[in-house]
Design a protein around this motif. Sequence first.
Motif, PDB file in Angstrom:
ATOM      1  N   LEU A 172      16.074  14.866   7.535  1.00 54.40           N
ATOM      2  CA  LEU A 172      14.876  14.167   7.081  1.00 54.40           C
ATOM      3  C   LEU A 172      14.463  13.115   8.102  1.00 54.40           C
ATOM      4  CD1 LEU A 172      12.811  13.467   4.835  1.00 54.40           C
ATOM      5  CD2 LEU A 172      14.514  11.915   3.900  1.00 54.40           C
ATOM      6  N   ASP A 173      13.237  13.175   8.553  1.00 55.60           N
ATOM      7  CA  ASP A 173      12.655  12.173   9.441  1.00 55.60           C
ATOM      8  C   ASP A 173      11.454  11.606   8.711  1.00 55.60           C
ATOM      9  OD1 ASP A 173      11.851  10.603  11.494  1.00 55.60           O
ATOM     10  OD2 ASP A 173      11.293  12.212  12.851  1.00 55.60           O
ATOM     11  N   LEU A 174      11.511  10.346   8.321  1.00 58.72           N
ATOM     12  CA  LEU A 174      10.506   9.783   7.414  1.00 58.72           C
ATOM     13  C   LEU A 174      10.052   8.420   7.916  1.00 58.72           C
ATOM     14  CD1 LEU A 174      10.629   9.950   3.587  1.00 58.72           C
ATOM     15  CD2 LEU A 174      10.389   7.729   4.663  1.00 58.72           C
ATOM     16  N   VAL A 175       8.753   8.176   7.886  1.00 59.85           N
ATOM     17  CA  VAL A 175       8.170   6.913   8.333  1.00 59.85           C
ATOM     18  C   VAL A 175       7.179   6.434   7.285  1.00 59.85           C
ATOM     19  CG1 VAL A 175       6.773   5.764  10.083  1.00 59.85           C
ATOM     20  CG2 VAL A 175       8.402   7.519  10.767  1.00 59.85           C
ATOM     21  N   ASN A 191       0.831  -1.210   0.000  1.00 59.83           N
ATOM     22  CA  ASN A 191       0.000   0.000   0.000  1.00 59.83           C
ATOM     23  C   ASN A 191       0.865   1.258   0.000  1.00 59.83           C
ATOM     24  OD1 ASN A 191      -2.509   1.291   0.030  1.00 59.83           O
ATOM     25  ND2 ASN A 191      -2.519   1.491   2.243  1.00 59.83           N
ATOM     26  N   LEU A 192       1.942   1.241  -0.772  1.00 58.87           N
ATOM     27  CA  LEU A 192       2.894   2.342  -0.759  1.00 58.87           C
ATOM     28  C   LEU A 192       2.423   3.474  -1.667  1.00 58.87           C
ATOM     29  CD1 LEU A 192       5.755   3.154   0.297  1.00 58.87           C
ATOM     30  CD2 LEU A 192       6.657   2.244  -1.851  1.00 58.87           C
ATOM     31  N   HIS A 193       2.233   4.656  -1.104  1.00 58.68           N
ATOM     32  CA  HIS A 193       1.937   5.854  -1.895  1.00 58.68           C
ATOM     33  C   HIS A 193       2.279   7.081  -1.064  1.00 58.68           C
ATOM     34  CE1 HIS A 193      -1.815   6.618   0.362  1.00 58.68           C
ATOM     35  NE2 HIS A 193      -2.090   5.322   0.224  1.00 58.68           N
ATOM     36  N   SER A 194       2.275   8.252  -1.679  1.00 58.57           N
ATOM     37  CA  SER A 194       2.793   9.453  -1.023  1.00 58.57           C
ATOM     38  C   SER A 194       1.940   9.911   0.154  1.00 58.57           C
ATOM     39  CB  SER A 194       2.908  10.597  -2.038  1.00 58.57           C
ATOM     40  OG  SER A 194       1.635  10.935  -2.569  1.00 58.57           O
ATOM     41  N   GLY A 195       0.705   9.470   0.229  1.00 56.01           N
ATOM     42  CA  GLY A 195      -0.130   9.817   1.373  1.00 56.01           C
ATOM     43  C   GLY A 195       0.137   8.941   2.572  1.00 56.01           C
ATOM     44  N   ASN A 196       0.860   7.829   2.381  1.00 61.66           N
ATOM     45  CA  ASN A 196       1.156   6.896   3.457  1.00 61.66           C
ATOM     46  C   ASN A 196       2.584   7.041   3.977  1.00 61.66           C
ATOM     47  OD1 ASN A 196      -1.091   5.517   4.147  1.00 61.66           O
ATOM     48  ND2 ASN A 196      -0.616   3.633   3.070  1.00 61.66           N
ATOM     49  N   ILE A 197       3.251   8.096   3.557  1.00 57.70           N
ATOM     50  CA  ILE A 197       4.615   8.348   4.006  1.00 57.70           C
ATOM     51  C   ILE A 197       4.599   9.639   4.813  1.00 57.70           C
ATOM     52  CG2 ILE A 197       6.990   8.816   3.290  1.00 57.70           C
ATOM     53  CD1 ILE A 197       6.356   7.211   0.737  1.00 57.70           C
ATOM     54  N   LEU A 198       4.892   9.544   6.106  1.00 59.07           N
ATOM     55  CA  LEU A 198       4.861  10.694   6.999  1.00 59.07           C
ATOM     56  C   LEU A 198       6.282  11.206   7.201  1.00 59.07           C
ATOM     57  CD1 LEU A 198       2.387   9.257   9.650  1.00 59.07           C
ATOM     58  CD2 LEU A 198       1.861  10.614   7.629  1.00 59.07           C
TER      59      LEU A 198
END
Length: 443
Positions: free
Chosen positions: A224-227, A209-216
Motif C-alpha cells: 500500500l502506497d497512500l498519500v 478536508n479529509l475525504h476519500s477523494g483527497n487520499i491518493l
Amino acid sequence: MSREIEKIKYCSAGHSSEDFAYPYCRNLIHSVGLCDFCTKEHFIQEFKNWSSGNTNIDKIMQESQIKNRYNKLHWIPYDNFQNIEYIADCDYGSVYSAKLENGIKWKWNFIKQDWRYRLKDFKVALKEIKNSRYDIVRVINNYNCIDYGISKNPSTQNYIFVMDLLDGSLHNFLTKNFWGLEWQSKMDILSSIASLLCFSHEKNLVHCNLHSGNILMNYNFDILDLVIDSGLCKLEDNLILNSNNKNNQIYGSIPYLPPEVLRGNEFTRKGDVYSFSGIMYEIVTAKRPFTDQAHDTYLMIDICNGVRPKVSDFMLNLIPEWYLNLMYRCWSDDPSERPTSIELSNLFCEITDKLQDNIFDNNVMRQLKIADENHEHTSNPQKQELLEFFSYSSKLHPESCYISKCIHTLYGLHDLLEEIKSGKSSDPNILKSNESTTLNADT
C-alpha cells in the motif's frame, strides 16, 4: 570496493569529507566526481537563473536546496513536461500525468564540470492549482506533500505541484475493488490513513478536508502506497486563538464536515476524526456518505440534529459490530466523545499485525474472522442482488457535491433560515444544475 563507489577525502575544489555540507551530515565525496559541497554551491549559483515569480516560494525552494541532502524542491520549467494527459479534477484544480523529459538536477560532477540528472523520462503527477483560495506558500512550507518541485503553466499562470504519480483516489479504488477486498486490505488502508492523520496531529496540524477523494494511493501485490492531500491543513494553535470567532463561511464537502464546523465553529483535530468516519463508512458500504441527498442547508441541519448515514440491514453480517460502534463514535455530535487519532492508529495497527499473523485472540479479531467468512460464503445470487442494490443506491443525487466548495454555515445563515425553509429566499448552499454537472463529472 569498486572505483565507482569509492569515497575520497578531498574533491578537486578542495572540499573535505570532514566538513559538514548539510546540518548533521558530513560531506560525501566520491571518486566518480560527486561532492555534496560542490553540489550545494552550484545550486546556490543557479538561484539567479530561475524564479517562480513569487519571492516567498523562491525562498522555500532555495532553503530546501541549501539545507537538505536529498529532499530538495526544484523549480521545474514547464517545457520539461512531455505527454501531458488529464487525469481528474480535485478540490483545488486538476491533476495530470506527464513525463519528465530532461529529469531534474541531482548532483554536480566536479570532474565533468556538469550536472548529473535523475528521473529522466520518469512519469510524474502534475497538480495544477486553479483555486485562488489555496494558500500555496503555506502548503509548500509543509512540503512533505510535494515530491519533486514546483512549476507554472505559462498559459494559465497557475502554479503546479510535481508529485509522485499514484493510481488514483481511494474513492476510485474502492469503486473498482470493493467486492474483492478482504478485511486485511481494509484494515491496511484504515491503519495507513489513521497513522498519517496521527502524524499530522502530533505536529499540531489539522487537515480540515479529509475525504476519500483527497487520499491518493497505489495498492499492488499487497503493498500500500497512500498519500493524504493536505490542501486545507492548518495549525490548531491558530484555530484555537480564533475559537471565539464564528465563521460565516467555510470550505469543504458537507457530508464530511463535523456538526460543530457546520454551526460556524473552528475545525479541530476531533473534526478530522469525524471526517475519518466517512471513510470508514465508504470502506464497508462502497458508498460515500449521503449520496442520495442534496448537499444543502437542509442536510447541514439534519447532520447537526444527529442524522448519520445508515448501513443497510443485509450488510450487517458482513461488518463487525465493534467496527460500526467505532464508526458512529467517530461521528458523535460531541467532539469529546470521539476517539483520538492516536487511539485509531494504535487500534488499526494492532489489528493489521494480528491479521498478518492469523491471531484471533479477542472479540475484535473473532468478529473480523466471522465477517470475512460471511463474505466468502455469500452466494452468487446474493452477490448479484447486492451489486444491483449498490448500483442503484450509489447513484449521486443531482445536487450532491464531493469536491470542496464554499459553504455558508448555519451561524452565517441564522437570520435567513426561516426564509430559506419557507422558500422566500434561495438556499446559497444548493448547487446550481451547471455547477453540479461540473463538480460531479469525475467523482
